[in-house]
Write a protein that holds these residues in place. Sequence first.
Motif, PDB file in Angstrom:
ATOM      1  N   THR A  27       0.818  -1.212   0.000  1.00  0.00           N
ATOM      2  CA  THR A  27       0.000   0.000   0.000  1.00  0.00           C
ATOM      3  C   THR A  27       0.850   1.259   0.000  1.00  0.00           C
ATOM      4  O   THR A  27       0.608   2.196  -0.787  1.00  0.00           O
ATOM      5  CB  THR A  27      -0.943   0.009   1.217  1.00  0.00           C
ATOM      6  OG1 THR A  27      -1.843  -1.097   1.124  1.00  0.00           O
ATOM      7  CG2 THR A  27      -1.736   1.295   1.288  1.00  0.00           C
ATOM      8  N   ASN A  28       1.842   1.306   0.854  1.00  0.00           N
ATOM      9  CA  ASN A  28       2.656   2.520   0.940  1.00  0.00           C
ATOM     10  C   ASN A  28       3.559   2.692  -0.268  1.00  0.00           C
ATOM     11  O   ASN A  28       3.800   3.830  -0.704  1.00  0.00           O
ATOM     12  CB  ASN A  28       3.482   2.495   2.229  1.00  0.00           C
ATOM     13  CG  ASN A  28       2.669   2.839   3.450  1.00  0.00           C
ATOM     14  OD1 ASN A  28       2.495   3.995   3.795  1.00  0.00           O
ATOM     15  ND2 ASN A  28       2.138   1.823   4.127  1.00  0.00           N
ATOM     16  N   GLN A  40      -8.313  -0.587  -1.956  1.00  0.00           N
ATOM     17  CA  GLN A  40      -9.121   0.404  -1.261  1.00  0.00           C
ATOM     18  C   GLN A  40      -8.290   1.280  -0.331  1.00  0.00           C
ATOM     19  O   GLN A  40      -8.541   2.479  -0.213  1.00  0.00           O
ATOM     20  CB  GLN A  40     -10.234  -0.264  -0.466  1.00  0.00           C
ATOM     21  CG  GLN A  40     -11.221   0.732   0.116  1.00  0.00           C
ATOM     22  CD  GLN A  40     -12.424   0.074   0.720  1.00  0.00           C
ATOM     23  OE1 GLN A  40     -12.302  -0.894   1.454  1.00  0.00           O
ATOM     24  NE2 GLN A  40     -13.611   0.588   0.417  1.00  0.00           N
ATOM     25  N   ALA A  41      -7.279   0.725   0.313  1.00  0.00           N
ATOM     26  CA  ALA A  41      -6.499   1.496   1.286  1.00  0.00           C
ATOM     27  C   ALA A  41      -5.598   2.525   0.622  1.00  0.00           C
ATOM     28  O   ALA A  41      -5.250   3.537   1.235  1.00  0.00           O
ATOM     29  CB  ALA A  41      -5.660   0.552   2.145  1.00  0.00           C
ATOM     30  N   CYS A  42      -5.210   2.287  -0.623  1.00  0.00           N
ATOM     31  CA  CYS A  42      -4.315   3.226  -1.302  1.00  0.00           C
ATOM     32  C   CYS A  42      -4.937   4.618  -1.409  1.00  0.00           C
ATOM     33  O   CYS A  42      -4.214   5.625  -1.402  1.00  0.00           O
ATOM     34  CB  CYS A  42      -3.963   2.702  -2.694  1.00  0.00           C
ATOM     35  SG  CYS A  42      -2.652   1.462  -2.702  1.00  0.00           S
ATOM     36  N   ALA A  43      -6.250   4.687  -1.524  1.00  0.00           N
ATOM     37  CA  ALA A  43      -6.909   5.980  -1.716  1.00  0.00           C
ATOM     38  C   ALA A  43      -6.578   6.946  -0.581  1.00  0.00           C
ATOM     39  O   ALA A  43      -6.208   8.103  -0.817  1.00  0.00           O
ATOM     40  CB  ALA A  43      -8.420   5.773  -1.830  1.00  0.00           C
ATOM     41  N   PHE A  44      -6.710   6.485   0.663  1.00  0.00           N
ATOM     42  CA  PHE A  44      -6.446   7.357   1.809  1.00  0.00           C
ATOM     43  C   PHE A  44      -4.959   7.677   1.926  1.00  0.00           C
ATOM     44  O   PHE A  44      -4.580   8.827   2.211  1.00  0.00           O
ATOM     45  CB  PHE A  44      -6.948   6.692   3.085  1.00  0.00           C
ATOM     46  CG  PHE A  44      -6.773   7.523   4.317  1.00  0.00           C
ATOM     47  CD1 PHE A  44      -7.644   8.569   4.596  1.00  0.00           C
ATOM     48  CD2 PHE A  44      -5.741   7.276   5.204  1.00  0.00           C
ATOM     49  CE1 PHE A  44      -7.481   9.344   5.734  1.00  0.00           C
ATOM     50  CE2 PHE A  44      -5.571   8.047   6.340  1.00  0.00           C
ATOM     51  CZ  PHE A  44      -6.448   9.082   6.603  1.00  0.00           C
ATOM     52  N   SER A  45      -4.111   6.687   1.689  1.00  0.00           N
ATOM     53  CA  SER A  45      -2.668   6.906   1.805  1.00  0.00           C
ATOM     54  C   SER A  45      -2.175   7.904   0.765  1.00  0.00           C
ATOM     55  O   SER A  45      -1.266   8.704   1.035  1.00  0.00           O
ATOM     56  CB  SER A  45      -1.926   5.574   1.652  1.00  0.00           C
ATOM     57  OG  SER A  45      -2.268   4.681   2.688  1.00  0.00           O
ATOM     58  N   ILE A  46      -2.751   7.869  -0.435  1.00  0.00           N
ATOM     59  CA  ILE A  46      -2.357   8.810  -1.478  1.00  0.00           C
ATOM     60  C   ILE A  46      -2.625  10.248  -1.029  1.00  0.00           C
ATOM     61  O   ILE A  46      -1.794  11.151  -1.243  1.00  0.00           O
ATOM     62  CB  ILE A  46      -3.106   8.498  -2.789  1.00  0.00           C
ATOM     63  CG1 ILE A  46      -2.570   7.204  -3.405  1.00  0.00           C
ATOM     64  CG2 ILE A  46      -2.962   9.643  -3.787  1.00  0.00           C
ATOM     65  CD1 ILE A  46      -3.372   6.717  -4.588  1.00  0.00           C
ATOM     66  N   LYS A  99      -2.191  -0.860  11.583  1.00  0.00           N
ATOM     67  CA  LYS A  99      -3.273  -1.010  12.560  1.00  0.00           C
ATOM     68  C   LYS A  99      -4.574  -1.424  11.878  1.00  0.00           C
ATOM     69  O   LYS A  99      -5.291  -2.302  12.353  1.00  0.00           O
ATOM     70  CB  LYS A  99      -3.478   0.303  13.322  1.00  0.00           C
ATOM     71  CG  LYS A  99      -4.568   0.238  14.384  1.00  0.00           C
ATOM     72  CD  LYS A  99      -4.829   1.593  14.982  1.00  0.00           C
ATOM     73  CE  LYS A  99      -5.570   2.498  14.038  1.00  0.00           C
ATOM     74  NZ  LYS A  99      -6.970   2.025  13.776  1.00  0.00           N
ATOM     75  N   GLY A 100      -4.884  -0.789  10.765  1.00  0.00           N
ATOM     76  CA  GLY A 100      -6.112  -1.123  10.056  1.00  0.00           C
ATOM     77  C   GLY A 100      -6.092  -2.514   9.453  1.00  0.00           C
ATOM     78  O   GLY A 100      -7.083  -3.251   9.518  1.00  0.00           O
ATOM     79  N   PHE A 101      -4.964  -2.917   8.888  1.00  0.00           N
ATOM     80  CA  PHE A 101      -4.872  -4.234   8.262  1.00  0.00           C
ATOM     81  C   PHE A 101      -4.865  -5.360   9.298  1.00  0.00           C
ATOM     82  O   PHE A 101      -5.311  -6.476   9.001  1.00  0.00           O
ATOM     83  CB  PHE A 101      -3.623  -4.320   7.381  1.00  0.00           C
ATOM     84  CG  PHE A 101      -3.736  -3.533   6.109  1.00  0.00           C
ATOM     85  CD1 PHE A 101      -4.881  -3.587   5.337  1.00  0.00           C
ATOM     86  CD2 PHE A 101      -2.684  -2.729   5.681  1.00  0.00           C
ATOM     87  CE1 PHE A 101      -4.991  -2.856   4.165  1.00  0.00           C
ATOM     88  CE2 PHE A 101      -2.781  -1.998   4.515  1.00  0.00           C
ATOM     89  CZ  PHE A 101      -3.942  -2.065   3.752  1.00  0.00           C
TER      90      PHE A 101
END
Length: 309
Positions: A103-104, A183-189, A239-241
């Motif tokens: 993701t990161n 889905q998680a990439c959206a927030f990290s971006i 934490k989320g994963f």
Amino acid sequence: MAILTTSTVKTEQATADAVPSRPRRKLAPRAFYWFVWPAVIAFALFHTLPVTIGIFFSFTNYAGYGTWDFVGIANYINIFRDDRVLRAYGFSFLFAIVATVITNAISLAIAMGLNAKIKARNFWRGVYFVPYILAVLVVGYVFQFLFSNSLPKILSGIPLFRDNILTSPEWAWTAVVALAVWQACAFSIIIYLAGLQTIPADIYEAASIDGATAARQFRSITFPLISAFFTINVVLSLKGFLQVFDPIIALTNGGPGTSTESVTMLIFRGGFSGGEFAYQTANAVIFFIVITIVSLLQFRVLQRREADF
């Protein structure tokens, strides 16, 4: 002499009157408390009280119904002897670490691309943020159709995708990772974009004049200056994963067998429908402590890295 003294006193008095006196601290108006107390009471009723009751029942043999007796720390001891619980923890950590790294890496690459001078940059920012606002269960069923029907036909020449990957005990977890990362990439971006926009363009211009390559600029300028944003993303992602639940429900429901059963799914299954309310509550307490320790260790290590930069 007396006249001089009187004049001096009058001057000092005028000066004192001209300087505004420091206002006295006033108590907050009653309206403030009327707004705060309902929130405090609601938090206590719907969070603190249930948590306290749950911790209390973790020391019993309560099945979720009927009578119960105190068993002390027996539930906590048995958790460390339960192979199914240990497998769930192993899967959760493996999943969380892999998903966090992917993701990161993807998010930072996309954010750097969006931060560059490209056409329709704001449009692409919105496009990449869409997955975050979609219901994960709905998207999960779309991914389920993709993995079970579309990919076996499109990639029939690849042995891994020739059959439904969701039925493979060895590879089903990778499908869950794909959905969670997507889905998680959206927030990290968004977080990385906020960090990249704080870097002055003059620094890159000076580095280019000095002959620094793009890789050297990233290593010596970009990453050190967004290290605080990197820390936030890594901590929140891991934490989320670790608490992954919805993607597993939508894709595999913990299967095949228990190969993709996470800790949160085990707590839900055993606690609410398996007659293990007290036992899984003890598991939830341990899981909370584990996540807290992991998050604090992350902050300590990554923030020390920030200081080194």
